[in-house]
Structures are given as C-alpha cells and as structure tokens.
Design an enzyme around this catalytic site. Structure first.
Site, PDB file in Angstrom:
ATOM      1  N   SER A  39       0.826  -1.221   0.000  1.00 36.30           N
ATOM      2  CA  SER A  39       0.000   0.000   0.000  1.00 36.30           C
ATOM      3  C   SER A  39       0.854   1.262   0.000  1.00 36.30           C
ATOM      4  O   SER A  39       1.977   1.272   0.518  1.00 36.30           O
ATOM      5  CB  SER A  39      -0.857  -0.030   1.261  1.00 36.30           C
ATOM      6  OG  SER A  39      -1.419   1.226   1.496  1.00 36.30           O
ATOM      7  N   TYR A  42      -1.115  -0.093  10.060  1.00 37.86           N
ATOM      8  CA  TYR A  42      -1.457  -0.766   8.796  1.00 37.86           C
ATOM      9  C   TYR A  42      -0.275  -0.637   7.821  1.00 37.86           C
ATOM     10  O   TYR A  42       0.132  -1.616   7.168  1.00 37.86           O
ATOM     11  CB  TYR A  42      -2.729  -0.132   8.229  1.00 37.86           C
ATOM     12  CG  TYR A  42      -3.083  -0.515   6.818  1.00 37.86           C
ATOM     13  CD1 TYR A  42      -3.642  -1.756   6.530  1.00 37.86           C
ATOM     14  CD2 TYR A  42      -2.883   0.381   5.758  1.00 37.86           C
ATOM     15  CE1 TYR A  42      -3.988  -2.103   5.221  1.00 37.86           C
ATOM     16  CE2 TYR A  42      -3.227   0.045   4.461  1.00 37.86           C
ATOM     17  CZ  TYR A  42      -3.778  -1.194   4.194  1.00 37.86           C
ATOM     18  OH  TYR A  42      -4.111  -1.537   2.901  1.00 37.86           O
ATOM     19  N   LYS A  81       2.378  -3.568   6.306  1.00 37.10           N
ATOM     20  CA  LYS A  81       2.593  -3.731   4.862  1.00 37.10           C
ATOM     21  C   LYS A  81       4.095  -3.702   4.546  1.00 37.10           C
ATOM     22  O   LYS A  81       4.580  -4.465   3.723  1.00 37.10           O
ATOM     23  CB  LYS A  81       1.884  -2.613   4.082  1.00 37.10           C
ATOM     24  CG  LYS A  81       0.368  -2.749   4.050  1.00 37.10           C
ATOM     25  CD  LYS A  81      -0.066  -3.849   3.120  1.00 37.10           C
ATOM     26  CE  LYS A  81      -1.569  -3.934   2.970  1.00 37.10           C
ATOM     27  NZ  LYS A  81      -1.995  -5.217   2.384  1.00 37.10           N
ATOM     28  N   GLU A 124     -15.389   1.636   4.731  1.00 34.74           N
ATOM     29  CA  GLU A 124     -15.369   2.217   3.386  1.00 34.74           C
ATOM     30  C   GLU A 124     -14.337   3.343   3.288  1.00 34.74           C
ATOM     31  O   GLU A 124     -14.009   3.982   4.256  1.00 34.74           O
ATOM     32  CB  GLU A 124     -16.758   2.742   2.993  1.00 34.74           C
ATOM     33  CG  GLU A 124     -17.301   3.882   3.815  1.00 34.74           C
ATOM     34  CD  GLU A 124     -17.940   3.457   5.140  1.00 34.74           C
ATOM     35  OE1 GLU A 124     -17.703   2.327   5.596  1.00 34.74           O
ATOM     36  OE2 GLU A 124     -18.645   4.283   5.731  1.00 34.74           O
ATOM     37  N   LYS A 125     -13.860   3.559   2.053  1.00 31.47           N
ATOM     38  CA  LYS A 125     -12.871   4.617   1.813  1.00 31.47           C
ATOM     39  C   LYS A 125     -13.560   5.847   1.233  1.00 31.47           C
ATOM     40  O   LYS A 125     -14.741   5.803   0.885  1.00 31.47           O
ATOM     41  CB  LYS A 125     -11.805   4.091   0.865  1.00 31.47           C
ATOM     42  CG  LYS A 125     -11.063   2.919   1.480  1.00 31.47           C
ATOM     43  CD  LYS A 125      -9.960   2.462   0.594  1.00 31.47           C
ATOM     44  CE  LYS A 125      -8.811   1.994   1.467  1.00 31.47           C
ATOM     45  NZ  LYS A 125      -7.549   2.036   0.749  1.00 31.47           N
ATOM     46  N   ARG A 158      -1.011  13.058  -0.682  1.00 29.20           N
ATOM     47  CA  ARG A 158      -0.453  11.811  -1.230  1.00 29.20           C
ATOM     48  C   ARG A 158      -0.822  11.710  -2.700  1.00 29.20           C
ATOM     49  O   ARG A 158      -1.933  12.059  -3.091  1.00 29.20           O
ATOM     50  CB  ARG A 158      -1.002  10.606  -0.473  1.00 29.20           C
ATOM     51  CG  ARG A 158      -0.551   9.283  -1.042  1.00 29.20           C
ATOM     52  CD  ARG A 158      -0.913   8.121  -0.167  1.00 29.20           C
ATOM     53  NE  ARG A 158      -0.139   8.086   1.050  1.00 29.20           N
ATOM     54  CZ  ARG A 158      -0.553   7.521   2.189  1.00 29.20           C
ATOM     55  NH1 ARG A 158      -1.732   6.967   2.256  1.00 29.20           N
ATOM     56  NH2 ARG A 158       0.218   7.527   3.252  1.00 29.20           N
TER      57      ARG A 158
HETATM   58  P1  NAD Z   1     -11.210  -5.860   1.112  1.00 26.24           P
HETATM   59  O1  NAD Z   1     -11.330  -5.628   2.583  1.00 26.24           O
HETATM   60  O2  NAD Z   1     -12.418  -5.650   0.262  1.00 26.24           O
HETATM   61  O3  NAD Z   1     -10.673  -7.339   0.848  1.00 26.24           O
HETATM   62  C1  NAD Z   1      -9.843  -8.026   1.756  1.00 26.24           C
HETATM   63  C2  NAD Z   1     -10.466  -9.376   1.985  1.00 26.24           C
HETATM   64  O4  NAD Z   1      -9.629 -10.136   2.876  1.00 26.24           O
HETATM   65  C3  NAD Z   1     -11.851  -9.297   2.643  1.00 26.24           C
HETATM   66  O5  NAD Z   1     -12.827  -9.901   1.832  1.00 26.24           O
HETATM   67  C4  NAD Z   1     -11.664 -10.044   3.947  1.00 26.24           C
HETATM   68  O6  NAD Z   1     -12.805 -10.791   4.361  1.00 26.24           O
HETATM   69  C5  NAD Z   1     -10.482 -10.952   3.631  1.00 26.24           C
HETATM   70  N1  NAD Z   1      -9.862 -11.421   4.858  1.00 26.24           N
HETATM   71  C6  NAD Z   1      -9.489 -10.675   5.933  1.00 26.24           C
HETATM   72  N2  NAD Z   1      -9.014 -11.474   6.893  1.00 26.24           N
HETATM   73  C7  NAD Z   1      -9.077 -12.742   6.418  1.00 26.24           C
HETATM   74  C8  NAD Z   1      -8.733 -14.000   6.960  1.00 26.24           C
HETATM   75  N3  NAD Z   1      -8.233 -14.113   8.197  1.00 26.24           N
HETATM   76  N4  NAD Z   1      -8.939 -15.110   6.219  1.00 26.24           N
HETATM   77  C9  NAD Z   1      -9.470 -15.017   4.971  1.00 26.24           C
HETATM   78  N5  NAD Z   1      -9.809 -13.837   4.399  1.00 26.24           N
HETATM   79  C10 NAD Z   1      -9.621 -12.725   5.122  1.00 26.24           C
HETATM   80  O7  NAD Z   1     -10.011  -4.969   0.622  1.00 26.24           O
HETATM   81  P2  NAD Z   1      -9.534  -4.616  -0.856  1.00 26.24           P
HETATM   82  O8  NAD Z   1      -9.802  -3.177  -1.060  1.00 26.24           O
HETATM   83  O9  NAD Z   1     -10.051  -5.601  -1.819  1.00 26.24           O
HETATM   84  O10 NAD Z   1      -7.952  -4.781  -0.703  1.00 26.24           O
HETATM   85  C11 NAD Z   1      -7.262  -5.943  -1.133  1.00 26.24           C
HETATM   86  C12 NAD Z   1      -5.782  -5.826  -0.744  1.00 26.24           C
HETATM   87  O11 NAD Z   1      -5.227  -4.642  -1.332  1.00 26.24           O
HETATM   88  C13 NAD Z   1      -5.561  -5.688   0.756  1.00 26.24           C
HETATM   89  O12 NAD Z   1      -4.399  -6.406   1.106  1.00 26.24           O
HETATM   90  C14 NAD Z   1      -5.339  -4.216   0.959  1.00 26.24           C
HETATM   91  O13 NAD Z   1      -4.565  -3.954   2.105  1.00 26.24           O
HETATM   92  C15 NAD Z   1      -4.608  -3.849  -0.323  1.00 26.24           C
HETATM   93  N6  NAD Z   1      -4.773  -2.408  -0.637  1.00 26.24           N
HETATM   94  C16 NAD Z   1      -6.011  -1.950  -1.014  1.00 26.24           C
HETATM   95  C17 NAD Z   1      -6.161  -0.598  -1.292  1.00 26.24           C
HETATM   96  C18 NAD Z   1      -7.500  -0.033  -1.714  1.00 26.24           C
HETATM   97  O14 NAD Z   1      -7.566   1.171  -1.954  1.00 26.24           O
HETATM   98  N7  NAD Z   1      -8.561  -0.814  -1.811  1.00 26.24           N
HETATM   99  C19 NAD Z   1      -5.060   0.276  -1.189  1.00 26.24           C
HETATM  100  C20 NAD Z   1      -3.831  -0.242  -0.783  1.00 26.24           C
HETATM  101  C21 NAD Z   1      -3.692  -1.608  -0.540  1.00 26.24           C
END
Ligand code: NAD
Length: 331
Positions: A117, A148, A152, A190-191, A282
């Site tokens: 991230s 967080y 990462k 939510e973001k 950012r």
């Molecule tokens: P999200 O929360 O929609 O998806 C993450 C999923 O991981 C969820 O469905 C959750 O249920 C699952 N999860 C959490 N703990 C778990 C566990 N113990 N076992 C099994 N599943 C588990 O988030 P996203 O937006 O789809 O993000 C996906 C990845 O991208 C994440 O690693 C996030 O940190 C990274 N990321 C996302 C963004 C963004 O803007 N969306 C930005 C930077 C990094």
C-alpha cells in the site's frame, strides 16, 4: 491451464481479480473468511476459510502455481487511523502473509503477488498537500503514519526474503486508493470515494454532507480496472517491484466531493467535521511503472467515479427499500 489461488477473493479487489483471471482462461480457487457481499464469485472453487489458520492455508495451497495475496484486515481512514484496531490489523494481516509464504513454498507454489500500500510511505514526505513525495525509493528511512502501513512494509520485506532464500518469484505492488463498484460503501471500513458517493446519493439536492477535516488534504484514486491491468502486467513482467499502482491525478477531498455532486446533478454544501485524516497529501509517482512496464494508468478520475456513483446510488436505493432488498437477495 494455470492454477491460481486468490486470497481475499470475497473482497473488493479480489472479487474483480477473480473475474479477470477467469476471463483470461485461468483455473481459479478463491478463499476468504466470508462470501463476497455484492457479487457471485466467478471462481472455479470458492473456499470459506480463515487464512490465519495454518491447516486451512496448507489445504488451499495444494496444486497451486501462483498466488495473489489480497487478504488483509483493512478499511479506510475510519478504520485504520483511529488506533482502535491496530493490534488486530497487525496480527491478522501479518499472520496471513507468514502463512501464505510458509505453506505456499512448502506446496511448491512458483510465484506470489503481494498487495502492499501507499500507506508505507513516510509521513515526513507527505506534509505538503501539493507536493507529496511517494517515489518507490523514498520508503526509507521508514516512518509510515499507521500500523497498517508498518505491517505492509514488514510483509513487503518478508516476501523479498522468501524470494532470496527460497528462490520463488515475487511481485509487489503498492496500491494507491483503489475504487469502483462492488466495494465496501458503508459500515465503517469504506474509503473516501465510496463514502462520499454514499453521502451524496443519500443527500437531498440543496442539502449538506459532512467531510472529515478541512477537505484540502490531497489524494489520488485509481479505478479498479486500471488496478487489475497494472497487476496483471506486473505479474507477467520480469520486474519484482515494489512499484506504485495508482493514479497521478491528485485532487483535494473537496474536489472529489464536487466531482461526485456534478455526476449526481446535486448542489450540496460541505460541512467540515473532525475525523481521522491520515497524511496531508499523497499522490502516486508513476515514473517507475512507466519505465519498467512501459505502461501507467490513464483513466480519468471522473470516468471511474461515474461508474462507481451509479452502483452506490443503486445500493443506497436498495438499502432504503425493504421490498428491493428482498428482490436483490433472491436474484
Ligand atoms: P477488502 O477488505 O475488500 O478485501 C480483503 C479481503 O480479505 C476481505 O474480503 C476479507 O474478508 C479478507 N480477509 C481478511 N481477513 C481474512 C482472513 N483471516 N482469512 C481469509 N480472508 C480474510 O479490501 P480490498 O480493497 O479488496 O484490498 C485488497 C488488498 O489490497 C488488501 O491487502 C489491501 O490492504 C490492499 N490495498 C487496497 C487498497 C485499496 O484502496 N482498496 C489500497 C492499498 C492496498
């Protein structure tokens, strides 16, 4: 046919990625602790399981060529910047990453994608909203502004150690605020784009919405399809990363809200209120991705917001109508 495991397939990016990998002809196993809330999974196999559990992880790795590790305990500013979830964020996400690598290598997985991230970047480089510094090599000396981000950064390093010591291939992307339909839009995780779409969709024309802080903090937002394009290009390239996958169209949060109001055709007043904010500025620095992959995201923010607003407006309408909720669950 490549056999792919998507960790976090019930989440926003994971759900879209499964669709994309299926469209490309892969065999896909998705795993998540929950089903996708907004769509039926396209995965060949969808396993409900807790990836912190070593037995589950050992099982889901069987017969897999490549892993996309997207599972994390995460959310927007209201989740990661309050400090109330720090221990869970660090323990849960680090455990998933440790298990992914340990059991993936044991099962003979060849290649891992890791979703890091923009939150890893040092706070001291993001104090000027108009000139944030987020080039990949500015990550150290490390000083992320959230636990967080620290998790990462630790996990980036973990993936790189497995690449060095166990000779597996690793690709690491640093996502910058990915948004689009079928993502969390209410409930506290939510973001900003989803939260603002929901607020605007719920407000009357001529009404008022609340924004955390003075709204002059800057960010960039990347539409989901562009994110997936970047991920797939990175996976097929020879470049390990870490590399930014984000938009460089930086806007203030007030500008983001105004774009959404224009899409909605509503004039709404903005009321600044105190709230968790994160860094002051950012933006994604896209020089490295352009250099290494010969590609960078180019979809204008406005276009992605149009599609996202339409979907969130429908969700708001469904949530406000008991009759529609029943229909959508049956369908
Ligand atoms: P999200 O929360 O929609 O998806 C993450 C999923 O991981 C969820 O469905 C959750 O249920 C699952 N999860 C959490 N703990 C778990 C566990 N113990 N076992 C099994 N599943 C588990 O988030 P996203 O937006 O789809 O993000 C996906 C990845 O991208 C994440 O690693 C996030 O940190 C990274 N990321 C996302 C963004 C963004 O803007 N969306 C930005 C930077 C990094």
């Amino acid at each position: 046919m490549k056999r792919i495991l998507v960790n976090g397939a019930g989440g926003f990016i994971g759900g879209h990625l499964v669709k994309r990998l299926k469209a490309e002809g892969c065999w896909v196993r998705g795993v998540d602790i929950k089903h996708h809330e907004f769509a039926v999974s396209h995965a060949d196999e969808f396993i409900i399981g807790d990836l912190r559990d070593q037995r589950i992880m050992a099982d889901v790795m069987k017969g897999i060529d490549e892993v996309y590790q997207l599972a994390a305990d995460m959310g927007g500013a209201g989740f990661v910047f309050t400090g109330e979830h720090d221990a869970d964020i660090m323990y849960n996400s680090a455990t998933i990453n440790l298990n992914t690598l340990h059991f993936g290598v044991k099962a003979g997985v060849q290649k891992f994608f890791y979703s890091s991230s923009a939150c890893i970047y040092p706070e001291y480089n993001q104090t000027d909203p108009l000139n944030p510094e987020c080039s990949e090599d500015s990550a150290y000396p490390a000083a992320p502004d959230s636990e967080y981000g620290w998790e990462k950064l630790f996990s980036e390093r973990l993936y790189l150690t497995y690449m060095r010591n166990y000779k597996v291939r690793v690709r690491i992307a640093r996502f910058h605020n990915i948004f689009g339909p079928e993502g969390t839009w209410t409930g506290g995780r939510e973001k900003a784009p989803a939260a603002l779409c929901r607020k605007v969709a719920s407000a009357e024309d001529g009404g008022e919405i609340e924004i955390w802080g003075d709204g002059r903090q800057t960010r960039s937002f990347l539409y989901i399809d562009e994110c997936l394009e970047g991920v797939r290009r990175l996976m097929e390239s020879d470049f390990t990363g870490p590399v930014n996958i984000g938009s460089d169209e930086m806007v203030t949060i007030n500008q983001l809200a105004q774009m959404i109001m224009r899409i909605a055709g509503k004039a709404i007043a903005i009321k600044p209120v105190p709230g968790p904010l994160g860094v002051r500025g950012r933006n994604s620095d896209n020089r490295l991705i352009a250099e290494e992959l010969g590609w960078k995201p180019s979809c204008p923010l406005y276009e992605g917001l149009e599609k996202t607003y339409q979907w969130i407006q429908e969700q708001v309408a469904i949530s406000q109508s008991p009759q529609l909720t029943t229909v959508s669950l049956v369908a």
